[in-house]
Design a protein around this motif. Structure first.
Motif, mmCIF file in Angstrom:
data_model
loop_
_atom_site.group_PDB
_atom_site.id
_atom_site.type_symbol
_atom_site.label_atom_id
_atom_site.label_comp_id
_atom_site.label_asym_id
_atom_site.label_seq_id
_atom_site.Cartn_x
_atom_site.Cartn_y
_atom_site.Cartn_z
ATOM 1 N N LYS A 50 11.991 -6.810 -25.869
ATOM 2 C CA LYS A 50 12.651 -5.704 -25.166
ATOM 3 C C LYS A 50 11.723 -5.049 -24.151
ATOM 4 C CE LYS A 50 16.054 -4.915 -28.669
ATOM 5 N NZ LYS A 50 16.736 -3.969 -29.518
ATOM 6 N N ALA A 51 10.619 -5.684 -23.837
ATOM 7 C CA ALA A 51 9.658 -5.128 -22.878
ATOM 8 C C ALA A 51 10.282 -4.987 -21.490
ATOM 9 C CB ALA A 51 8.406 -6.001 -22.810
ATOM 10 N N GLY A 52 11.156 -5.911 -21.122
ATOM 11 C CA GLY A 52 11.824 -5.821 -19.821
ATOM 12 C C GLY A 52 12.680 -4.572 -19.715
ATOM 13 N N ALA A 53 13.393 -4.254 -20.778
ATOM 14 C CA ALA A 53 14.218 -3.044 -20.787
ATOM 15 C C ALA A 53 13.343 -1.800 -20.697
ATOM 16 C CB ALA A 53 15.081 -3.004 -22.041
ATOM 17 N N TYR A 54 12.212 -1.811 -21.400
ATOM 18 C CA TYR A 54 11.286 -0.682 -21.347
ATOM 19 C C TYR A 54 10.762 -0.505 -19.920
ATOM 20 C CZ TYR A 54 7.165 2.204 -22.114
ATOM 21 O OH TYR A 54 6.224 3.194 -22.037
ATOM 22 N N ALA A 55 10.333 -1.591 -19.293
ATOM 23 C CA ALA A 55 9.798 -1.521 -17.928
ATOM 24 C C ALA A 55 10.858 -1.029 -16.955
ATOM 25 C CB ALA A 55 9.270 -2.895 -17.496
ATOM 26 N N ARG A 56 12.075 -1.507 -17.090
ATOM 27 C CA ARG A 56 13.175 -1.084 -16.218
ATOM 28 C C ARG A 56 13.450 0.404 -16.404
ATOM 29 N NH1 ARG A 56 16.122 -5.124 -17.256
ATOM 30 N NH2 ARG A 56 17.158 -4.230 -19.036
ATOM 31 N N THR A 57 13.442 0.877 -17.650
ATOM 32 C CA THR A 57 13.666 2.288 -17.927
ATOM 33 C C THR A 57 12.585 3.142 -17.272
ATOM 34 O OG1 THR A 57 14.759 1.808 -20.021
ATOM 35 C CG2 THR A 57 13.844 4.013 -19.766
ATOM 36 N N VAL A 58 11.335 2.723 -17.405
ATOM 37 C CA VAL A 58 10.227 3.455 -16.803
ATOM 38 C C VAL A 58 10.396 3.512 -15.286
ATOM 39 C CG1 VAL A 58 7.726 3.413 -16.366
ATOM 40 C CG2 VAL A 58 8.602 3.014 -18.671
ATOM 41 N N MET A 59 10.763 2.390 -14.663
ATOM 42 C CA MET A 59 10.931 2.361 -13.206
ATOM 43 C C MET A 59 12.016 3.331 -12.756
ATOM 44 S SD MET A 59 10.470 -1.592 -11.892
ATOM 45 C CE MET A 59 12.159 -1.953 -12.253
ATOM 46 N N VAL A 60 13.163 3.302 -13.420
ATOM 47 C CA VAL A 60 14.277 4.167 -13.024
ATOM 48 C C VAL A 60 13.883 5.632 -13.170
ATOM 49 C CG1 VAL A 60 16.612 4.897 -13.642
ATOM 50 C CG2 VAL A 60 16.072 2.469 -13.483
ATOM 51 N N ARG A 61 13.306 5.980 -14.300
ATOM 52 C CA ARG A 61 12.926 7.382 -14.528
ATOM 53 C C ARG A 61 11.826 7.832 -13.575
ATOM 54 N NH1 ARG A 61 13.446 7.743 -21.112
ATOM 55 N NH2 ARG A 61 15.716 7.522 -21.117
ATOM 56 N N ASP A 62 10.833 6.976 -13.325
ATOM 57 C CA ASP A 62 9.772 7.331 -12.386
ATOM 58 C C ASP A 62 10.328 7.515 -10.974
ATOM 59 O OD1 ASP A 62 7.887 7.290 -14.400
ATOM 60 O OD2 ASP A 62 6.902 5.443 -13.717
ATOM 61 N N HIS A 63 11.260 6.661 -10.593
ATOM 62 C CA HIS A 63 11.853 6.772 -9.256
ATOM 63 C C HIS A 63 12.612 8.093 -9.115
ATOM 64 C CE1 HIS A 63 13.833 5.823 -5.540
ATOM 65 N NE2 HIS A 63 15.005 5.927 -6.107
ATOM 66 N N ILE A 64 13.450 8.405 -10.073
ATOM 67 C CA ILE A 64 14.230 9.647 -9.994
ATOM 68 C C ILE A 64 13.309 10.860 -10.078
ATOM 69 C CG2 ILE A 64 15.967 11.046 -11.183
ATOM 70 C CD1 ILE A 64 17.426 8.407 -11.802
#
Length: 169
Positions: free
Chosen positions: A58-72
């Motif tokens: 599930k590392a991909g989901a974690y990385a995607r979550t971090v990217m979205v939150r960091d961007h916003i």
């Protein structure tokens, strides 16, 4: 994916997932350099947690979550006096060929609020469920549904007749 828990497992993850993470980041922010920064930031945070991940798959989901939150979060922190300008044409990234359809869609995505854009990218580009999208963005499922509806309506408004070109083959 079955990546291991050691440093070799992290390197394997990065080699396999980097291009997809970079495309997702680009769709979120519309700039290749900012996308690289988003991915690098997410990978730094992921690396710090890598050995403690209970489910490395599930590392991909974690990385995607971090990217979205960091961007916003980055958009929220941005100074009101800071101006964002696109890359000059002579230095534009040319590693991904763009069709007229892709250019029209990317321009329309740039018109959306960051949260609407994130909802559309996760739901329709990343093919996430409403529940997964809500979890990543920290929103209620109903908010994800209504944001997706409003964002699609805004895309139709921005694209006008060009929306028919996007669905035609």
């Amino acid at each position: 994916m079955g990546a291991g828990s050691g440093e070799a497992g992290f390197e394997e993850f990065v080699a396999a997932r980097y291009p997809a993470l970079r495309r997702t980041a680009y769709l979120l922010c519309g700039d290749w350099h900012a996308a690289e920064d988003l991915v690098q930031g997410a990978l730094v945070k992921l690396y710090a947690r890598w050995r403690r991940l209970r489910e490395p798959d599930k590392a991909g989901a974690y990385a995607r979550t971090v990217m979205v939150r960091d961007h916003i979060d980055g958009l929220r922190r941005r100074s009101s006096t800071e101006l964002s300008i696109p890359e000059p044409p002579e230095t534009a990234a040319a590693d991904v060929p763009d069709s007229d359809r892709q250019l029209a869609l990317r321009a329309a995505l740039a018109e959306l609020r960051p949260q609407y854009r994130a909802v559309l990218v996760l739901r329709y580009w990343e093919d996430q469920t409403v529940a997964e999208t809500a979890r990543v963005l920290g929103l209620a499922e109903g908010t994800v549904r209504s944001d997706a509806h409003r964002a699609l309506a805004k895309l139709r408004e921005v694209l006008g007749d060009a929306v028919l070109d996007l669905v035609a083959d």
